[in-house]
Structure formats: C-alpha cells, structure tokens
Scaffold this motif. Structure first.
Motif, PDB file in Angstrom:
ATOM      1  N   MET A   1       0.839  -1.200   0.000  1.00  0.00           N
ATOM      2  CA  MET A   1       0.000   0.000   0.000  1.00  0.00           C
ATOM      3  C   MET A   1       0.872   1.247   0.000  1.00  0.00           C
ATOM      4  SD  MET A   1      -3.030   0.875   2.692  1.00  0.00           S
ATOM      5  CE  MET A   1      -4.037  -0.586   2.512  1.00  0.00           C
ATOM      6  N   THR A   2       0.646   2.139  -0.941  1.00  0.00           N
ATOM      7  CA  THR A   2       1.401   3.398  -0.956  1.00  0.00           C
ATOM      8  C   THR A   2       0.926   4.277   0.200  1.00  0.00           C
ATOM      9  OG1 THR A   2      -0.174   4.638  -2.266  1.00  0.00           O
ATOM     10  CG2 THR A   2       1.390   3.270  -3.480  1.00  0.00           C
ATOM     11  N   PRO A   3       1.776   5.234   0.586  1.00  0.00           N
ATOM     12  CA  PRO A   3       1.368   6.115   1.699  1.00  0.00           C
ATOM     13  C   PRO A   3       0.039   6.800   1.421  1.00  0.00           C
ATOM     14  CG  PRO A   3       3.678   6.470   1.130  1.00  0.00           C
ATOM     15  CD  PRO A   3       3.117   5.526   0.105  1.00  0.00           C
ATOM     16  N   ASN A   4      -0.171   7.144   0.142  1.00  0.00           N
ATOM     17  CA  ASN A   4      -1.407   7.822  -0.215  1.00  0.00           C
ATOM     18  C   ASN A   4      -2.623   6.936   0.023  1.00  0.00           C
ATOM     19  OD1 ASN A   4      -2.173  10.294  -0.915  1.00  0.00           O
ATOM     20  ND2 ASN A   4      -1.519  10.194  -3.068  1.00  0.00           N
ATOM     21  N   GLU A   5      -2.525   5.704  -0.464  1.00  0.00           N
ATOM     22  CA  GLU A   5      -3.624   4.762  -0.271  1.00  0.00           C
ATOM     23  C   GLU A   5      -3.851   4.518   1.209  1.00  0.00           C
ATOM     24  OE1 GLU A   5      -3.189   2.101  -4.350  1.00  0.00           O
ATOM     25  OE2 GLU A   5      -2.098   1.558  -2.541  1.00  0.00           O
ATOM     26  N   HIS A   6      -2.759   4.480   1.917  1.00  0.00           N
ATOM     27  CA  HIS A   6      -2.845   4.242   3.352  1.00  0.00           C
ATOM     28  C   HIS A   6      -3.664   5.345   4.017  1.00  0.00           C
ATOM     29  CE1 HIS A   6      -1.581   2.227   6.968  1.00  0.00           C
ATOM     30  NE2 HIS A   6      -1.340   3.387   7.511  1.00  0.00           N
ATOM     31  N   ALA A   7      -3.354   6.585   3.619  1.00  0.00           N
ATOM     32  CA  ALA A   7      -4.076   7.722   4.204  1.00  0.00           C
ATOM     33  C   ALA A   7      -5.560   7.633   3.870  1.00  0.00           C
ATOM     34  CB  ALA A   7      -3.488   9.023   3.682  1.00  0.00           C
TER      35      ALA A   7
ATOM     36  N   ALA B   1      -7.307   4.956   3.183  1.00  0.00           N
ATOM     37  CA  ALA B   1      -7.915   3.859   3.934  1.00  0.00           C
ATOM     38  C   ALA B   1      -8.199   4.279   5.368  1.00  0.00           C
ATOM     39  CB  ALA B   1      -6.989   2.642   3.907  1.00  0.00           C
ATOM     40  N   ASN B   2      -7.218   4.974   5.968  1.00  0.00           N
ATOM     41  CA  ASN B   2      -7.424   5.450   7.330  1.00  0.00           C
ATOM     42  C   ASN B   2      -8.585   6.416   7.405  1.00  0.00           C
ATOM     43  OD1 ASN B   2      -5.674   4.140   8.991  1.00  0.00           O
ATOM     44  ND2 ASN B   2      -3.939   5.457   8.436  1.00  0.00           N
TER      45      ASN B   2
ATOM     46  N   GLU C   1      -6.689  -7.515   6.619  1.00  0.00           N
ATOM     47  CA  GLU C   1      -6.701  -6.123   6.160  1.00  0.00           C
ATOM     48  C   GLU C   1      -7.473  -5.228   7.120  1.00  0.00           C
ATOM     49  OE1 GLU C   1      -6.655  -6.865   1.301  1.00  0.00           O
ATOM     50  OE2 GLU C   1      -8.543  -6.896   2.404  1.00  0.00           O
TER      51      GLU C   1
ATOM     52  N   ARG D   1      -6.670  -1.711  10.578  1.00  0.00           N
ATOM     53  CA  ARG D   1      -7.305  -0.406  10.355  1.00  0.00           C
ATOM     54  C   ARG D   1      -8.097   0.041  11.582  1.00  0.00           C
ATOM     55  NH1 ARG D   1     -10.056   1.003   4.842  1.00  0.00           N
ATOM     56  NH2 ARG D   1      -8.940  -0.308   3.363  1.00  0.00           N
TER      57      ARG D   1
END
Lengths: 361, 188
Positions: free
Chosen positions: A1-7, A9-10, B181, B185
């Motif tokens: 997961m790229t940092p962007n996707e991570h953000a 998702a969060n 996953e 989160r």
C-alpha cells in the motif's frame, strides 16, 4: 500500500467510526444541538453521509442475528473454530409484523412529496399496502400539484390524485392509483419509464403524456413522443403517438357501461384527440367530448366535497360533451337536468342523479 | 360549492413554503435519522410524515434553521414514543424485518442479504468476546450505553469505543476486506 492509499484507507475507517458514534448518539439522547451538529457533519462531505448510510445498512443486516443470540452472546460463538466450514442454520423466519411492504432501495427515496398532501387522508393515501414506492399526492384544496421526480421527470397531479414512485437504478416504475396526472419524462432510454394503471403498463418513449382514471375508465393521452400500452392479463398491446389517446375500461364492469362503439369489451383502443382539451384540467377546466357520464362523475367526485351517485345504467351511459369548471361543480350538477332527462336530488351530503320522474310524485 | 379547506392550509403561505423547502432538502436525512432510531424504513417514513403534520399545525413561521432543528426534535420525540410502546418481545426480534430486505423485485436480493448476514456473523466471531457482547446487547437487546456498562462492568468511554470499533470492523468486512486487512485499520 502506498502512503497515499494508506491515508485514504485510514480516512475511510475514521469516517465509519465517526458515523458509528453519531448513530449511537442519535439512538439515545441526542439534543437539538447534537442533531444540528450531525446534520452539519453529514453535509460537510458526501462521504460522511455515505459512511452513515453504510453504518445503517450494517446495523440493519446485524438485526438478522436476533434469532441466534442468547444471553447477549451468539450461540455459534462456542464453536468458532468450525465457523468457516459450516454455516449455522439460518434463523427461523421472523414473524411478520403488519407493515406496509416497501421496496427499500435507497434510490426509491423521493424527496418530492407535496406538503399540501398532508392535510388529506394522509396515512391512507401515503401508504398503499400492496406496492412499493413513495406516493406523491395532490390535496383536495389544490387544483394542480407539481412534483419533480429524482430523474428530473415531472408530474402534475390533479386534485385528489395519487401517484406512486418506485425508482431503481435500472428502471423507473410509477403507479397512478387514483385521479389524473400529466407526466413529462426525462430522456433516459436505458431506464424505462413505466406507469402502472392496475395491470396496464404505459411505457414512455421520450414522451409527455396524460393519464386519467375515472371510475372504470382510463384514458392515456400522448402530447409528445410515443407510448406503448400493454395489458398484463391478456397481452393486449397498442402504440400511440402525439395527438392520440388510448382508452380502456375495466372488463368486470363492462356490461353495465359499454363504449357505444366498442365490440370487444375492454380492448385498448386508440383514437385521435384534441390534446389541449385533455390538458385543460391544469387550468381548472375539465373538457369532454362524447364522454360517458359515469366517467365525468368519477372526475367530478374528485373535485367536489359532495359525492355524486348515478342511479340507473341508462343514465350512466349518457354521453356528455362540454366543460366542467372545477371550482363551480355544484352549478354544473344543477344544469344537468337541462341537458339530459334526469333529476338531481340531494341526499344528505351527497347528490343522486337518476332518470327523470323516477321519484314518483 | 363550499370550499372546505383543512386547517393546515390556513397556515401562512410563507410558513408552508418554508416547510416545503425543508421537506425537500432534508427528507432523506430525516428518514435516515429515523431509520437509525426505529430500525425500519416504513415506520421511519410514517414518523417523518407525522412530524411534518405537527409542523404544519405550528402556525408561527420561523427561521429555517430553527424549523430544521425543531423538525428533527419533533420527529425524535415521536420516535421515542413509538419505541416505548414496543414491547420487550418486539425488541428482541430483528427490528429490521428481513422482509424489508427481501421484498424486492430482484430474486438475487435474498441471496445477497444472506451473504451479508453470514459476513457479519463471521466478522463478529473474529472479535474479542467483550466487544461482541457490547454490540449484541446494543443491537439485539436494545440496551442503552449506560445499561451495557452496568451489565459488562465497563466505563462509558469503553462501551462507546467497543461499539465504534465493532461497527467499523464489521462494515469493512462486509465490504470485502479480509480479517488481516481490516483488523489493523480498526485496532491500531
């Protein structure tokens, strides 16, 4: 997961958590200020409202576990290890509560319901038990009610008319329950626009058209484009274009009130028509050419506080040509004996039209 | 012919117009709000209508911001009354009747609903027992936060945390995320 996707998702998870908090708060002791803050939260970002809806839908689904919970725990919790292999028996079918049967697709939600409608037979009219969808209703005191549908189509309803709307992503279903309505259909060929009149389906093909239900008689008048009319029970099907109308009558009642020029009772019949005459109801005039009196009276009864009954088949079959002004219905009624061999008499709050001199003496 | 108008029609036109706008702008949110309260859409719509009727009887026009809050408050009160009238037995039932889910023209609907229920059950079983219990007491037993705290010996903030996490986790699992996953989160 790229940092962007991570953000992202969060971000999504936080939204769901906020939505869960709001849902919990609103279920308990939300103050007016809480409600306002919740609305502001929903309006601040469409993703918020979406998260709230998704939380609701989870909440709804989870309700299906009611039959599997004992003492605050899932009965299947003790055999967690096998849960992947075996499906727990589905809960016994829940007892049906008496509740109108609604389609629940969110897209069926209609924001447009006439406010005036609320004064008139509210609950009976808004909740038809047999069909899904939301009702648009015109009130007794309003000659014309304009409603915009979610797809941009428009409906104008005559007094005391009821249209139900049931939209999904791939179709637009409506039902004319009562009265008269003029539909201007937003072009969307992949999403058929179909108005149900009992078991008759009126399908629009890029169209504006009027439907009138009066007693057992229904009339579809096309002002633009084309409609296809199809009747479920016998497969009868016709097409009408602008300037034409389709009429039919309910077969069960055909014997007493036949179309004078009809051979096969109840057929869908196409004929040319003066469109402006048909749409005059929107200006408070009902204009008729050679219309069965019983159908005129069925219209009359939507506009008047004083219901009218017709006694005698011969009177029902009389043909009326002329204008009925919807704000002076009573005067029209008193004029009838000058046109036809009938008497009009008052019976309590109602009126009776009957063959002349049928009241001996 | 006498024109027998009903009393709500006598409300000032401006008030009617304000209400009409309110209705158009907020109906979806109001129903959403009431579904959350009552658990079923049909009843939510009934209560929404009842709230509007009460608003119509309110003959003084007001600022829209006031009307909006008042509308939701009114609807909330009606919903509370209805919930009180529900018996314990009714509460134990799935408040969202499965017929709400299954009454659809699509025959796939029932299958989808079953699959969703299976997903939720599985997700709940993946969570610690105290989380699951807090949620089931809230959802199935209809208990309020304060009562759940008493029953499970939790602080209010813990109960809220549990409900929040269970909801987010199950929703992500319903959306097709795997256990691996979804857990990081929601449980940092």
């Amino acid at each position: 997961m790229t940092p962007n996707e991570h953000a992202t998702a969060n971000d999504e998870t936080r939204r769901l958590e906020q939505a869960a908090d709001w849902a919990a708060l609103l279920r308990e002791d939300a103050s007016e200020a809480d409600i306002v803050r919740w609305m502001e939260w929903c309006e601040a970002d469409p993703r918020n409202q979406d998260a709230f809806d998704r939380v609701q839908s989870f909440w709804r689904v989870a309700g299906g576990l009611a039959g599997e919970v004992e003492n605050g725990e899932l009965t299947s919790a003790s055999r967690t290890e096998s849960i992947g292999d075996r499906r727990p028996a589905p809960p016994a079918a829940p007892r049906r509560r008496r509740m109108p049967r609604f389609a629940v697709a969110a897209s069926a939600l209609l924001a447009t319901v006439a406010v005036g409608a609320l004064s008139w037979n509210l609950y009976q009219r808004l909740y038809w038990p047999e069909v899904g969808g939301e009702a648009v209703v015109a009130a007794a005191a309003d000659p014309v009610r304009n409603a915009r549908l979610p797809d941009g189509s428009r409906v104008q309803l005559a007094t005391r008319s009821v249209v139900e709307v049931n939209y999904t992503e791939d179709r637009r279903f409506l039902a004319l329950r009562d009265g008269e309505a003029y539909f201007s259909v937003a072009h969307s060929p992949e999403r058929p626009f179909v108005v149900h009149v009992d078991d008759v389906r009126v399908r629009a093909v890029g169209t504006a058209f009027n439907i009138r239900r009066a007693g057992q008689r229904s009339v579809v008048t096309v002002t633009e484009g084309t409609v296809e009319v199809y009747r479920e029970r016998d497969g009868n099907e016709v097409r009408a274009v602008a300037g034409e109308r389709v009429t039919w009558e309910e077969t069960g009642h055909m014997q007493s009130v036949p179309e004078k020029d009809s051979t096969a009772g109840g057929d869908l019949r196409v004929a040319a028509v003066d469109v402006s005459e048909v749409l005059a109801w929107r200006e408070g005039r009902l204009e008729y050419t050679d219309e069965p009196l019983y159908a005129v009276i069925a219209d009359f009864n939507r506009y008047s506080e004083h219901p009218v009954e017709i006694h005698g088949d011969a009177v029902r079959r009389l043909r009326f040509s002329g204008t009925l002004l919807t704000d002076v219905t009573e005067e029209w009624l008193y004029a009838l004996p000058h046109l036809f061999p009938v008497d009009v008499r008052r019976q309590g709050k109602a009126y009776v039209i009957e063959p002349r001199n049928s009241q001996a003496g | 012919m006498t024109d027998e108008r009903q009393s709500p029609e006598q409300a000032p036109r401006t008030h009617l117009r304000a209400l009409s706008e309110l209705f158009e702008q907020h109906n979806r949110m109001l129903v959403s709000f009431l579904v959350n309260r009552l658990g079923n859409e049909a009843e939510a719509k009934e209560v929404a209508q009842e709230a509007y009727v009460r608003m119509l009887q309110l003959h003084k026009p007001g600022a829209v911001s006031f009307l909006r809050a008042y509308l939701f408050r009114t609807a909330a009160n009606i919903a509370v009354d209805r919930l009180r009238r529900r018996t314990r037995a009714e509460h134990a039932e799935p408040v969202y009747q499965s017929e709400d889910l299954f009454d659809s023209n699509s025959p796939d609907r029932e299958l989808i609903a079953r699959e969703q229920l299976d997903a939720v059950r599985r997700a709940l079983l993946e969570l610690p027992e105290r989380y699951r219990r807090a949620f089931l007491l809230s959802r199935i037993e209809g208990m309020r936060t304060a009562d759940i705290c008493k029953r499970l010996g939790l602080k209010a903030s813990q109960t809220r945390l549990y409900l929040r996490r269970v909801t987010a986790y199950c929703r992500l699992r319903m959306d097709g995320l795997t256990e691996e996953e979804a857990k990081p989160r929601v449980f940092p």
